[in-house]
Design an enzyme around this catalytic site. Structure first.
Site, PDB file in Angstrom:
ATOM      1  N   CYS A  58      17.413  42.988  14.639  1.00 25.02           N
ATOM      2  CA  CYS A  58      17.496  41.643  14.777  1.00 25.02           C
ATOM      3  C   CYS A  58      18.331  40.920  13.826  1.00 25.02           C
ATOM      4  O   CYS A  58      17.859  40.728  12.713  1.00 25.02           O
ATOM      5  CB  CYS A  58      16.102  40.667  15.142  1.00 25.02           C
ATOM      6  SG  CYS A  58      16.492  39.169  15.779  1.00 25.02           S
TER       7      CYS A  58
ATOM      8  N   CYS B  65      18.803  38.646  19.614  1.00 26.27           N
ATOM      9  CA  CYS B  65      19.181  40.269  19.674  1.00 26.27           C
ATOM     10  C   CYS B  65      18.795  40.898  21.123  1.00 26.27           C
ATOM     11  O   CYS B  65      18.923  41.895  21.360  1.00 26.27           O
ATOM     12  CB  CYS B  65      18.536  41.098  18.597  1.00 26.27           C
ATOM     13  SG  CYS B  65      16.779  41.054  18.724  1.00 26.27           S
TER      14      CYS B  65
ATOM     15  N   LYS C 248       6.372  -3.861   4.015  1.00 23.45           N
ATOM     16  CA  LYS C 248       6.497  -2.379   4.650  1.00 23.45           C
ATOM     17  C   LYS C 248       7.407  -1.623   4.237  1.00 23.45           C
ATOM     18  O   LYS C 248       8.470  -1.943   3.885  1.00 23.45           O
ATOM     19  CB  LYS C 248       6.463  -2.642   6.303  1.00 23.45           C
ATOM     20  CG  LYS C 248       5.210  -3.469   6.623  1.00 23.45           C
ATOM     21  CD  LYS C 248       4.237  -2.525   7.205  1.00 23.45           C
ATOM     22  CE  LYS C 248       4.067  -2.627   8.670  1.00 23.45           C
ATOM     23  NZ  LYS C 248       3.475  -2.303   9.688  1.00 23.45           N
TER      24      LYS C 248
ATOM     25  N   ASP D  88      -3.113   2.758   5.411  1.00 22.83           N
ATOM     26  CA  ASP D  88      -3.141   3.047   6.912  1.00 22.83           C
ATOM     27  C   ASP D  88      -4.316   3.621   7.554  1.00 22.83           C
ATOM     28  O   ASP D  88      -4.225   4.933   7.894  1.00 22.83           O
ATOM     29  CB  ASP D  88      -1.700   3.706   7.213  1.00 22.83           C
ATOM     30  CG  ASP D  88      -1.034   3.598   8.552  1.00 22.83           C
ATOM     31  OD1 ASP D  88      -1.616   2.533   9.186  1.00 22.83           O
ATOM     32  OD2 ASP D  88      -0.240   4.133   8.686  1.00 22.83           O
TER      33      ASP D  88
ATOM     34  N   GLU E 285      -1.268  -4.414  -4.158  1.00 18.63           N
ATOM     35  CA  GLU E 285      -2.120  -3.262  -3.592  1.00 18.63           C
ATOM     36  C   GLU E 285      -1.449  -2.237  -2.835  1.00 18.63           C
ATOM     37  O   GLU E 285      -0.311  -2.842  -2.370  1.00 18.63           O
ATOM     38  CB  GLU E 285      -3.220  -3.847  -2.915  1.00 18.63           C
ATOM     39  CG  GLU E 285      -4.314  -4.646  -3.529  1.00 18.63           C
ATOM     40  CD  GLU E 285      -4.945  -5.815  -2.651  1.00 18.63           C
ATOM     41  OE1 GLU E 285      -5.306  -5.361  -1.445  1.00 18.63           O
ATOM     42  OE2 GLU E 285      -5.457  -6.671  -3.112  1.00 18.63           O
TER      43      GLU E 285
ATOM     44  N   CYS F  65      14.077  37.890  22.693  1.00 20.29           N
ATOM     45  CA  CYS F  65      14.853  37.008  21.727  1.00 20.29           C
ATOM     46  C   CYS F  65      16.313  36.648  22.103  1.00 20.29           C
ATOM     47  O   CYS F  65      17.053  37.380  22.563  1.00 20.29           O
ATOM     48  CB  CYS F  65      14.926  38.278  20.315  1.00 20.29           C
ATOM     49  SG  CYS F  65      15.908  37.639  18.940  1.00 20.29           S
TER      50      CYS F  65
ATOM     51  N   TYR G 254     -10.653  -4.408  -0.093  1.00 19.11           N
ATOM     52  CA  TYR G 254      -9.596  -5.258  -0.423  1.00 19.11           C
ATOM     53  C   TYR G 254      -9.805  -6.510  -0.414  1.00 19.11           C
ATOM     54  O   TYR G 254      -8.821  -7.524  -0.814  1.00 19.11           O
ATOM     55  CB  TYR G 254      -8.075  -4.829   0.176  1.00 19.11           C
ATOM     56  CG  TYR G 254      -8.278  -5.195   1.617  1.00 19.11           C
ATOM     57  CD1 TYR G 254      -8.433  -6.145   2.420  1.00 19.11           C
ATOM     58  CD2 TYR G 254      -8.112  -3.826   2.589  1.00 19.11           C
ATOM     59  CE1 TYR G 254      -8.403  -6.269   3.768  1.00 19.11           C
ATOM     60  CE2 TYR G 254      -8.193  -3.862   3.940  1.00 19.11           C
ATOM     61  CZ  TYR G 254      -8.410  -5.025   4.643  1.00 19.11           C
ATOM     62  OH  TYR G 254      -8.461  -5.178   6.031  1.00 19.11           O
TER      63      TYR G 254
ATOM     64  N   CYS H 263       9.876  38.137  18.083  1.00 18.68           N
ATOM     65  CA  CYS H 263      10.655  39.155  18.250  1.00 18.68           C
ATOM     66  C   CYS H 263      10.313  40.556  17.818  1.00 18.68           C
ATOM     67  O   CYS H 263      10.171  40.526  16.680  1.00 18.68           O
ATOM     68  CB  CYS H 263      12.181  38.700  17.918  1.00 18.68           C
ATOM     69  SG  CYS H 263      13.260  40.283  17.809  1.00 18.68           S
TER      70      CYS H 263
ATOM     71  N   LYS I 293      -0.731  -0.536   0.754  1.00 13.91           N
ATOM     72  CA  LYS I 293      -1.261  -1.198   2.214  1.00 13.91           C
ATOM     73  C   LYS I 293      -1.843   0.394   2.681  1.00 13.91           C
ATOM     74  O   LYS I 293      -0.912   1.061   3.409  1.00 13.91           O
ATOM     75  CB  LYS I 293      -0.044  -1.497   2.932  1.00 13.91           C
ATOM     76  CG  LYS I 293      -0.709  -2.237   4.273  1.00 13.91           C
ATOM     77  CD  LYS I 293       0.373  -3.039   4.712  1.00 13.91           C
ATOM     78  CE  LYS I 293      -0.245  -3.509   6.378  1.00 13.91           C
ATOM     79  NZ  LYS I 293      -0.420  -2.637   7.205  1.00 13.91           N
TER      80      LYS I 293
END
Ligand code: D41
Length: 682
Positions: A435, A414, A315, A118, A114, A411, A226, A429, A116
């Site tokens: 720039c 620039c 795991k 979480d 199966e 910025c 399960y 910016c 797992k």
């Protein structure tokens, strides 16, 4: 650390693990990644195996789970809910399979494999077919009563689907929040300035532990069974897999990925297959669970303190790890958005060494309350950019080593002023095309796959050519010659072996692909221009609606708004873009350098076969690739989406369809086979 003295180390580990477990189970707010917990737990178990005389009665290896929260009524579980032993390697899998085979004198026992999930383990009790009680797993013996909350979970039946229900049947499983629902919920929470959850598991746990079931009801939770607990008045099959099928026949959801088979190779294949598909599953998983299928063999194998000997959780590599935040730098994107980027002490996460993570924006820095020098939990899932999900405040030992993150006012590239618009999280910016950072990003976007698709024109080359003033604007790309690039690179040490431009295959290939890209399509060209908020889909809608480039360029704000999906903001960006003389000059230069496309048949007002419909494609089609199928649908006016929702008009499925198929089925959305699809697009 007391690496030498096992007694001291054991005490240390017990204290540490108990504290982490309390934070995790009782407060739903873990302070360390699971991987760290698992490692310490593993270390403790190994030490206890070596020195059984040192086992501490309050060791987490002697207990299951945590203490229930007092705000809920307690429920005594008549049949204890065991936990699972974790394994992390193929070697441990071999041991498990051998144990199962040898102890029972058969070489190839059958397993049920199966995913797992979480989420949060819980138990649901049906009496005479009616849902009468639901509880969390708690410490495995005593859980919390969450009946009212579980009753709001949409896929949990309140009554079993049978005329002849068992007198008492307890189903056990995991409550999870699907990834899509999690993202959506967090987005809404972020926009409203509310608490966001670090991951779907915390979100599921937090949602189930609401005092007010009306809040739980609004959370997108699902349950998957399960195992069984109490079973009275039921004639159960003699193996686990058939028992799950029986439960499914009563209307209880069971995970679709569950499979049975024999031998270690079956288990390995299952593990690898699920690991590969991990990112495309609609929910988070952290491994697979392998169970001996026969109930007789399960019983003869029995269990140790906290877990059955007939099952293991294998795991996956961890996606969250702990590391240190060394610094924060600020990156400027194509549209000027200034993004804070975490500079991390490199750490290995799910197979990759990570040294940067995104911090999104200023709000996120404030929400996390993160400082330079902090220990942070970073998460790397799939292809997405690693993120900082939490700060381990408990590790702030030396305050003098911490430094606040200061968001710049100008910025960093620039020096132009940084603008913040009310109600918008991003800071930008204001330098526009002055720039260099914005310019470079515009160039990278222009050559990218969905745009002009110039192969071999990587980020690094763009950066180098830009920094050395060889290209500046988009139109400069088509002025490049093999000699220009070659002359530049022959002075660079890494190309010192090249004698002439002809020697360099790379340079010639690049010039060739630049040339090839001149023959393009109208939607690609529009997308390549990099108008804000005009992505591939919008570019396609524009091209379809107006048919020619000049019609798009000349369209008024009101005309633009007639196009599907274009609202005030996007229309404003488009008219704004074409009002700039600078942009028009570049466009003229691009066109005169030989960029061509075919105009599109206009569909203004003309209803197409699939106008207003959205399709999703899943699985492998035998007659054509996915991109072709997508193009055919779009030609007929359809939209093609990546995920199934209630708005989906139909799901086209090929062989080995994924979870989208299941989801469509659940939502009652039309399923279209490949043959039907071919018929539809004829
Ligand atoms: O998907 C899961 N998280 C999962 C958890 C699963 N597929 N199977 C499980 N089986 C068991 C046993 C073998 C003890 C019935 C479990 C868990 N236990 C479990 N989940 C949390 C603690 C134990």
């Amino acid at each position: 650390m007391n690496r030498e003295d096992p007694a001291l180390r054991i005490t240390e580990l017990v204290d540490l693990l108990n504290r982490y477990a309390e934070e995790y189970y009782v407060y739903d707010s873990p302070t360390v990644p699971d991987a760290e917990y698992d490692r310490l737990f593993h270390e403790l178990r190994t030490l206890e195996d070596q020195y059984p005389e040192l086992i501490n009665p309050s060791s987490p290896t002697r207990r299951v789970g945590g203490t229930p929260l007092s705000q809920f009524e307690k429920v005594v579980l008549e049949v204890p809910m065991l936990s699972l032993d974790d394994i992390f390697s193929d070697g441990e899998l071999v041991q498990f399979v051998n144990r199962a085979s040898e102890e029972n004198g058969i070489s190839d026992p059958e397993f049920s494999c199966e995913v797992k999930l979480d989420g949060l383990a819980c138990s649901i009790l049906y009496e005479n077919g009616e849902l009468v009680r639901a509880s969390t797993r708690g410490d495995g013996l005593i859980g919390e009563d969450i009946t009212l909350n579980v009753k709001t979970i949409r896929n949990v039946p309140l009554r079993l689907k049978t005329d002849n229900p068992p007198s008492r049947l307890e189903v056990r499983g995991e409550v999870v929040m699907p990834k899509s629902g999690f993202e959506k919920m967090n987005q809404e929470a972020r926009a409203a300035g509310k608490k966001v959850f670090a991951n779907p598991r915390n979100a599921a746990a937090g949602s189930l532990r609401q005092k007010d079931p009306k809040i739980t009801a609004r959370r997108p939770l699902i349950f998957n069974c399960y195992a069984l607990g109490i079973a009275e008045g039921a004639d159960l099959p003699d193996n686990h897999y058939e028992r799950l099928r029986y439960v499914a026949s009563l209307g209880i959801p069971v995970n679709q990925e569950t499979k049975t088979g024999r031998g270690i190779s079956f288990c390995r294949e299952f593990y690898n297959d699920i690991l590969e598909r991990r990112d495309s599953l609609p929910y988070e998983i952290d491994g697979v669970v392998i169970k001996v299928n026969s109930i007789d063999i399960q019983e003869s194998m029995g269990f140790v303190t906290r877990s059955p000997r007939w099952a293991v959780a294998y795991k996956f590599p961890a996606r969250e790890e702990m590391t240190k935040l060394i610094d924060v730098s600020f990156q400027v994107g194509r549209t000027g958005a200034v993004t804070p980027v975490a500079v991390l002490e490199p750490v290995y996460v799910s197979g990759v060494t990570v040294s940067n993570a995104t911090l999104h924006n200023e709000n996120e820095i404030r929400r996390l309350d993160v400082m330079i020098g902090d220990t942070v939990i970073i998460r790397r899932a799939g292809d997405v950019i690693p993120q900082i999900v939490d700060v381990v405040k408990a590790r702030r030992e030396n305050a003098s080593e911490l430094k606040a993150v200061v968001f710049p006012d100008v910025c960093p590239v620039c020096g132009s002023r940084i603008e913040r618009i009310e109600g918008e999280a991003v800071a930008r910016c204001s330098g526009g095309l002055f720039c260099p950072a914005q310019n470079k990003e515009a160039l990278k976007h222009f050559v990218s796959r969905g745009a002009m698709n110039i192969e071999g024109f990587g980020d690094r080359i763009i950066e180098e050519l830009y920094d050395n003033k060889i290209i500046r604007h988009l139109s400069d790309i088509y002025k490049l010659t093999a000699d220009t690039i070659f002359d530049f690179y022959k002075n660079q040490s890494r190309f010192k072996d090249m004698k002439t431009a002809d020697d360099s295959l790379l340079v010639n290939k690049l010039i060739e692909s630049i040339d090839k890209s001149k023959k393009t399509t109208l939607p690609r060209f529009i997308y390549a221009l990099g108008i804000r908020e005009v992505g591939e889909a919008t570019a396609l809608s524009l091209a379809r609606y107006f048919g020619t480039f000049d019609a798009i360029r000349g369209a008024t704000f009101d005309e633009l708004k007639k196009v599907e999906d274009i609202g005030d903001v996007v229309a404003q960006h488009i008219t704004g873009f074409f009002a700039e003389e600078h942009n028009n000059n570049i466009i003229e230069e691009l066109i005169s350098s030989g960029i061509v496309w075919d105009d599109m048949p206009k569909n203004e007002g003309v209803e197409q076969k699939f106008s207003g419909m959205t399709f999703v494609i899943t699985g492998t089609l035998a007659s054509m690739g996915r991109n072709e199928a997508k193009a055919r649908l779009q030609e007929l006016g359809a939209k093609v989406a990546g995920s199934v929702s209630s708005k989906t008009s139909g799901v086209i499925f090929g062989s080995e369809p994924g979870s989208k198929y299941t989801k469509a089925k659940e939502l009652g959305i039309r399923l279209i086979s490949e043959d039907e699809f071919l018929e539809l697009i004829r």
